[in-house]
Write a protein that holds these residues in place. Structure first.
Motif, PDB file in Angstrom:
ATOM      1  N   ARG A 109       0.833  -1.205   0.000  1.00  0.00           N
ATOM      2  CA  ARG A 109       0.000   0.000   0.000  1.00  0.00           C
ATOM      3  C   ARG A 109       0.866   1.253   0.000  1.00  0.00           C
ATOM      4  NH1 ARG A 109      -3.528  -1.128   4.047  1.00  0.00           N
ATOM      5  NH2 ARG A 109      -2.168  -0.226   5.601  1.00  0.00           N
ATOM      6  N   GLU A 110       1.924   1.257   0.827  1.00  0.00           N
ATOM      7  CA  GLU A 110       2.820   2.422   0.899  1.00  0.00           C
ATOM      8  C   GLU A 110       3.590   2.614  -0.410  1.00  0.00           C
ATOM      9  OE1 GLU A 110       5.155   1.706   4.409  1.00  0.00           O
ATOM     10  OE2 GLU A 110       3.460   2.141   5.737  1.00  0.00           O
ATOM     11  N   ALA A 111       3.986   1.522  -1.064  1.00  0.00           N
ATOM     12  CA  ALA A 111       4.737   1.622  -2.321  1.00  0.00           C
ATOM     13  C   ALA A 111       3.872   2.212  -3.433  1.00  0.00           C
ATOM     14  CB  ALA A 111       5.246   0.239  -2.729  1.00  0.00           C
ATOM     15  N   ALA A 112       2.567   1.978  -3.375  1.00  0.00           N
ATOM     16  CA  ALA A 112       1.668   2.471  -4.425  1.00  0.00           C
ATOM     17  C   ALA A 112       1.150   3.877  -4.134  1.00  0.00           C
ATOM     18  CB  ALA A 112       0.491   1.517  -4.581  1.00  0.00           C
ATOM     19  N   THR A 113       1.384   4.407  -2.923  1.00  0.00           N
ATOM     20  CA  THR A 113       0.879   5.726  -2.555  1.00  0.00           C
ATOM     21  C   THR A 113       1.419   6.779  -3.512  1.00  0.00           C
ATOM     22  OG1 THR A 113       0.702   5.106  -0.237  1.00  0.00           O
ATOM     23  CG2 THR A 113       0.769   7.455  -0.710  1.00  0.00           C
ATOM     24  N   GLY A 114       0.506   7.557  -4.063  1.00  0.00           N
ATOM     25  CA  GLY A 114       0.882   8.640  -4.962  1.00  0.00           C
ATOM     26  C   GLY A 114       1.072   8.223  -6.412  1.00  0.00           C
ATOM     27  N   SER A 115       1.100   6.918  -6.657  1.00  0.00           N
ATOM     28  CA  SER A 115       1.329   6.456  -8.028  1.00  0.00           C
ATOM     29  C   SER A 115       0.030   6.368  -8.825  1.00  0.00           C
ATOM     30  CB  SER A 115       2.002   5.077  -8.017  1.00  0.00           C
ATOM     31  OG  SER A 115       1.095   4.099  -7.540  1.00  0.00           O
ATOM     32  N   GLY A 116      -1.087   6.424  -8.128  1.00  0.00           N
ATOM     33  CA  GLY A 116      -2.370   6.280  -8.802  1.00  0.00           C
ATOM     34  C   GLY A 116      -2.748   4.827  -9.026  1.00  0.00           C
ATOM     35  N   ASP A 117      -1.826   3.901  -8.706  1.00  0.00           N
ATOM     36  CA  ASP A 117      -2.118   2.478  -8.857  1.00  0.00           C
ATOM     37  C   ASP A 117      -3.059   2.006  -7.759  1.00  0.00           C
ATOM     38  OD1 ASP A 117      -0.417   2.320 -11.008  1.00  0.00           O
ATOM     39  OD2 ASP A 117       1.274   1.512  -9.846  1.00  0.00           O
TER      40      ASP A 117
END
Length: 175
Positions: A109-117
């Protein structure tokens, strides 16, 4: 004095409490009393009975207050049994579950934050969920709804089942 229905419910609760062979898991307070008023204050205003005449309200050690137990004393007995028979995991088990189940999902979840994924739609998340279900027999996916959607869902659930009790372990919310 209490109504015959409340007296019968209290007798059943007291009997079950004795047969559990565990420390008391529920507090029953006579009303009116300061202790009963404190327990009732823990209820949201919408769940507070207008009158206590003929009512049985249970106060659990967790602080959870179950109103209307005279109508369905078995939901209270279920909570009592749960509290006395189910033991929380030890520190080692809790640490294992955190590392095996929660941390990998939190990292995804943290890795995808801000990526729009959509973090929960990643292949590695699918694999992790499958592994957690296979090895631990559960998995919790959280944080995938926008807050506004989660609030709408929460309101809809409350409106459809106003008798639900937050924090109840199961039967307390049944209707």
């Amino acid at each position: 004095g209490a109504s015959p229905v409340v007296q019968k419910a209290i007798a059943l609760v007291r009997y079950r409490e004795q047969t559990l062979q565990a420390p008391p898991s529920v507090s029953l307070h006579a009303w009116p009393s300061a202790a009963a008023d404190r327990a009732l204050d823990a209820l949201p205003a919408s769940q507070r009975p207008q009158s206590m005449r003929g009512r049985l309200v249970a106060h659990l050690p967790s602080g959870l207050v179950l109103p209307g137990c005279e109508e369905d004393v078995m939901r209270l007995i279920y909570e009592m049994e749960y509290l006395s028979l189910v033991r929380p995991p030890g520190l080692a088990q809790a640490s294992h579950v955190n590392k095996a189940v929660y941390e990998p999902l939190r990292e995804a979840r943290e890795a995808a934050t801000g990526s729009g994924d959509l973090w929960w739609r990643q292949r590695r998340v699918y694999k992790h969920v499958a592994r957690a279900l296979r090895d631990e027999y559960f998995c919790v996916l959280d944080g995938f709804l926008e807050e506004s959607v989660a609030l709408k869902l929460h309101r809809a659930a409350q409106e459809s089942r106003p008798e639900m009790v937050r924090g109840a372990t199961g039967a307390a919310g049944k209707g």
